[in-house]
Design a protein around this motif. Sequence first.
Motif, short mmCIF file in Angstrom:
data_model
loop_
_atom_site.label_atom_id
_atom_site.label_comp_id
_atom_site.label_asym_id
_atom_site.label_seq_id
_atom_site.Cartn_x
_atom_site.Cartn_y
_atom_site.Cartn_z
N TYR A 72 1.09 -0.94 -0.46
CA TYR A 72 -0.05 -0.60 0.21
C TYR A 72 0.73 1.28 -0.26
CZ TYR A 72 -4.03 -3.11 0.47
OH TYR A 72 -5.41 -3.88 0.88
N LYS A 73 2.21 1.39 0.17
CA LYS A 73 2.21 2.41 1.13
C LYS A 73 3.60 2.51 -0.50
CE LYS A 73 0.98 3.47 4.51
NZ LYS A 73 0.37 5.21 4.93
N GLU A 74 4.40 1.52 -0.87
CA GLU A 74 5.11 2.02 -2.12
C GLU A 74 4.47 1.49 -3.31
OE1 GLU A 74 9.36 2.73 -0.77
OE2 GLU A 74 7.70 3.61 0.04
N VAL A 75 4.18 -0.06 -3.69
CA VAL A 75 3.70 -0.23 -5.02
C VAL A 75 2.30 0.93 -5.16
CG1 VAL A 75 2.55 -2.73 -6.19
CG2 VAL A 75 4.39 -2.36 -4.81
N GLN A 76 1.71 0.91 -4.22
CA GLN A 76 0.25 1.62 -4.54
C GLN A 76 0.80 3.02 -4.80
OE1 GLN A 76 -2.56 0.90 -4.72
NE2 GLN A 76 -3.50 -0.94 -4.24
N ARG A 77 1.67 2.98 -4.54
CA ARG A 77 2.20 4.63 -4.55
C ARG A 77 2.54 5.26 -6.25
NH1 ARG A 77 3.25 7.04 1.07
NH2 ARG A 77 1.92 6.57 1.77
N ASN A 78 3.31 2.98 -6.60
CA ASN A 78 3.89 3.90 -7.46
C ASN A 78 5.39 3.82 -8.08
OD1 ASN A 78 3.63 2.25 -10.30
ND2 ASN A 78 3.35 3.90 -11.17
#
Length: 282
Positions: free
Chosen positions: A34-40
């Motif tokens: 949620y914090k790294e991948v989802q923020r791309n």
Amino acid sequence: MTDYDRSCDEYYEDSLSNAGDFDKKQYEDIEYWYKEVQRNRTGEIPTGTILCGAKSHDVDYGCCVPGNQWVPHACLCSFDDGPKDALAFVQEKKILNLNMNIARAFTLSHSDLGKTMRNLYGKMLQTFGYAEEPGSKAYELMVKMKNFSYMPPGGFIMWHTNRYDNTQASYRMYMYAVDVDGGSSFKYLSPEGELVEVPDFHGAVRLFSNTHVDAETGEQSYLWHTVAAPHAHRLSVGFEILPEHMVALIDSCDGCWADLQRQYSALGSGKRYSGVVDHQWE
């Protein structure tokens, strides 16, 4: 909050439990998603995909609305598995949205009230000597809310560390309004692995750091913490705060240093890290 969604009850149960035996590896993976991948930040999400992040407040009613979850597991809770319609609720209330992907909660960060709170926090920082100019990048990052959420009973924020969320400091200031004192709580794990529960009460201000630095080795570790509101309607607003402004804030509050000492003494020896300070402001 369980009236609006039950898809993430297993995570809610972990937040309710005082055993402290949740699967840290699982939650580390979820937080990274949620914090790294989802923020791309990793480049894994196709260009043009709208995700829960800096731009997601522009999406109608929030990125966690069922029809707005464009990638699998876009949010911890699906908000489509409850007897009441979460989307209808935010449409009715207008000030709320579903934009918090690690929680079962409604958010207010991008409402007019959120803008007012950011402006007031900026004025407070300036009163305490914050030198950055309003409108500068550093200033805007400092007054950006870490959280502004409303939880009906059954709401929660999953176990997490905020290890990806610090901009200028690891310290946080949160303010709370609840309709039932003790009906919700903040929980954390001490570096020794002991679970500590800190009940919320109406008008509380909480200061804590999400990062602990070992005084001898300099090694950093992150504060595992969660929030659960089984019996209260809970409104919270939180900001990042620099250490010198935290000291100035406590200086400005009559009796706060004595309250701080009382709580640390109650926790035991001075070697034990708590990271939490509560005080009810008049």
